[in-house]
Design a protein around this motif. Structure first.
Motif, mmCIF file in Angstrom:
data_model
loop_
_atom_site.group_PDB
_atom_site.id
_atom_site.type_symbol
_atom_site.label_atom_id
_atom_site.label_comp_id
_atom_site.label_asym_id
_atom_site.label_seq_id
_atom_site.Cartn_x
_atom_site.Cartn_y
_atom_site.Cartn_z
ATOM 1 N N ALA A 1 0.829 -1.208 0.000
ATOM 2 C CA ALA A 1 0.000 0.000 0.000
ATOM 3 C C ALA A 1 0.862 1.257 0.000
ATOM 4 N N ILE A 2 1.953 1.235 0.769
ATOM 5 C CA ILE A 2 2.871 2.388 0.785
ATOM 6 C C ILE A 2 3.500 2.573 -0.596
ATOM 7 N N GLU A 3 3.884 1.468 -1.217
ATOM 8 C CA GLU A 3 4.481 1.552 -2.555
ATOM 9 C C GLU A 3 3.487 2.110 -3.565
ATOM 10 N N GLU A 4 2.229 1.673 -3.478
ATOM 11 C CA GLU A 4 1.194 2.185 -4.384
ATOM 12 C C GLU A 4 1.014 3.682 -4.202
ATOM 13 N N LYS A 5 1.014 4.118 -2.944
ATOM 14 C CA LYS A 5 0.774 5.531 -2.640
ATOM 15 C C LYS A 5 1.971 6.395 -2.995
ATOM 16 N N ALA A 6 3.182 5.903 -2.798
ATOM 17 C CA ALA A 6 4.382 6.713 -2.975
ATOM 18 C C ALA A 6 4.943 6.663 -4.389
ATOM 19 N N ASN A 7 4.468 5.770 -5.224
ATOM 20 C CA ASN A 7 5.008 5.639 -6.573
ATOM 21 C C ASN A 7 4.359 6.682 -7.479
ATOM 22 N N VAL A 8 4.855 7.913 -7.370
ATOM 23 C CA VAL A 8 4.264 9.039 -8.090
ATOM 24 C C VAL A 8 4.397 8.884 -9.608
ATOM 25 N N PRO A 9 5.553 8.478 -10.145
ATOM 26 C CA PRO A 9 5.615 8.343 -11.599
ATOM 27 C C PRO A 9 4.585 7.360 -12.169
ATOM 28 N N ARG A 10 4.352 6.288 -11.467
ATOM 29 C CA ARG A 10 3.356 5.318 -11.944
ATOM 30 C C ARG A 10 1.952 5.911 -11.880
ATOM 31 N N ARG A 11 1.658 6.633 -10.798
ATOM 32 C CA ARG A 11 0.346 7.255 -10.666
ATOM 33 C C ARG A 11 0.137 8.321 -11.728
ATOM 34 N N VAL A 12 1.200 9.085 -12.040
ATOM 35 C CA VAL A 12 1.103 10.103 -13.096
ATOM 36 C C VAL A 12 0.881 9.415 -14.438
ATOM 37 N N GLY A 13 1.592 8.325 -14.674
ATOM 38 C CA GLY A 13 1.410 7.584 -15.924
ATOM 39 C C GLY A 13 -0.007 7.078 -16.092
ATOM 40 N N ILE A 14 -0.579 6.569 -15.018
ATOM 41 C CA ILE A 14 -1.962 6.087 -15.073
ATOM 42 C C ILE A 14 -2.915 7.246 -15.349
ATOM 43 N N ALA A 15 -2.687 8.402 -14.697
ATOM 44 C CA ALA A 15 -3.541 9.565 -14.916
ATOM 45 C C ALA A 15 -3.424 10.071 -16.353
ATOM 46 N N VAL A 16 -2.214 10.064 -16.895
ATOM 47 C CA VAL A 16 -2.021 10.494 -18.286
ATOM 48 C C VAL A 16 -2.733 9.541 -19.233
ATOM 49 N N ASP A 17 -2.610 8.246 -18.999
ATOM 50 C CA ASP A 17 -3.298 7.267 -19.848
ATOM 51 C C ASP A 17 -4.809 7.448 -19.791
ATOM 52 N N ASP A 18 -5.353 7.708 -18.590
ATOM 53 C CA ASP A 18 -6.789 7.959 -18.459
ATOM 54 C C ASP A 18 -7.196 9.223 -19.216
ATOM 55 N N GLY A 19 -6.384 10.261 -19.118
ATOM 56 C CA GLY A 19 -6.669 11.504 -19.840
ATOM 57 C C GLY A 19 -6.646 11.315 -21.346
ATOM 58 N N ILE A 20 -5.694 10.530 -21.829
ATOM 59 C CA ILE A 20 -5.618 10.248 -23.263
ATOM 60 C C ILE A 20 -6.847 9.469 -23.718
ATOM 61 N N ASP A 21 -7.264 8.499 -22.919
ATOM 62 C CA ASP A 21 -8.466 7.729 -23.267
ATOM 63 C C ASP A 21 -9.696 8.630 -23.322
ATOM 64 N N LYS A 22 -9.821 9.549 -22.355
ATOM 65 C CA LYS A 22 -10.960 10.477 -22.343
ATOM 66 C C LYS A 22 -10.908 11.412 -23.548
ATOM 67 N N ALA A 23 -9.714 11.906 -23.892
ATOM 68 C CA ALA A 23 -9.578 12.808 -25.036
ATOM 69 C C ALA A 23 -9.926 12.091 -26.338
ATOM 70 N N ARG A 24 -9.500 10.837 -26.471
ATOM 71 C CA ARG A 24 -9.825 10.081 -27.689
ATOM 72 C C ARG A 24 -11.327 9.811 -27.791
ATOM 73 N N ALA A 25 -11.952 9.504 -26.652
ATOM 74 C CA ALA A 25 -13.400 9.279 -26.667
ATOM 75 C C ALA A 25 -14.133 10.567 -27.028
ATOM 76 N N PHE A 26 -13.685 11.696 -26.489
ATOM 77 C CA PHE A 26 -14.286 12.988 -26.815
ATOM 78 C C PHE A 26 -14.099 13.297 -28.301
ATOM 79 N N GLN A 27 -12.908 12.980 -28.844
ATOM 80 C CA GLN A 27 -12.630 13.242 -30.249
ATOM 81 C C GLN A 27 -13.535 12.405 -31.149
#
Length: 99
Positions: free
Chosen positions: A42-68
């Motif tokens: 749980a600590i690793e999940e919470k502290a792994n900022v690059p992975r969390r940013v990557g997941i957020a970017v991937d979600d944003g890209i998916d939303k942008a493609r769906a909007f497009q």
């Protein structure tokens, strides 16, 4: 003979996330180790900022493609407006810098 057949994973047991502690551990030492392992995961999940940013970017890209796909004309307008905003910001910065 049918009881000898392998049972699919979904029917034999529930797959727990890495941060969960399974029920039914009777040995206190094994239970403590499992809790520690789950807490560290749980600590690793919470502290792994690059992975969390990557997941957020991937979600944003998916939303942008769906909007497009839903609104291609509005997407074109948004891209042009963004380009104009970036161009105006760069122009303003260069103008302030050269004065």
């Amino acid at each position: 003979m049918s009881s000898d057949a392998p049972v699919p994973l979904s029917k034999s047991r529930v797959v727990l996330p890495r941060t969960a502690v399974p029920f039914g551990i009777d040995d206190p030492v094994e239970h403590a180790r499992t809790e520690l392992k789950a807490a560290l995961a749980a600590i690793e999940e919470k502290a792994n900022v690059p992975r969390r940013v990557g997941i957020a970017v991937d979600d944003g890209i998916d939303k942008a493609r769906a909007f497009q796909r839903r609104n291609p004309a509005l997407t074109a307008v948004a891209v042009i407006a963004g380009a104009v905003a970036v161009g105006a910001a760069v122009w303003g910065f260069v103008r302030l810098y050269t004065r």
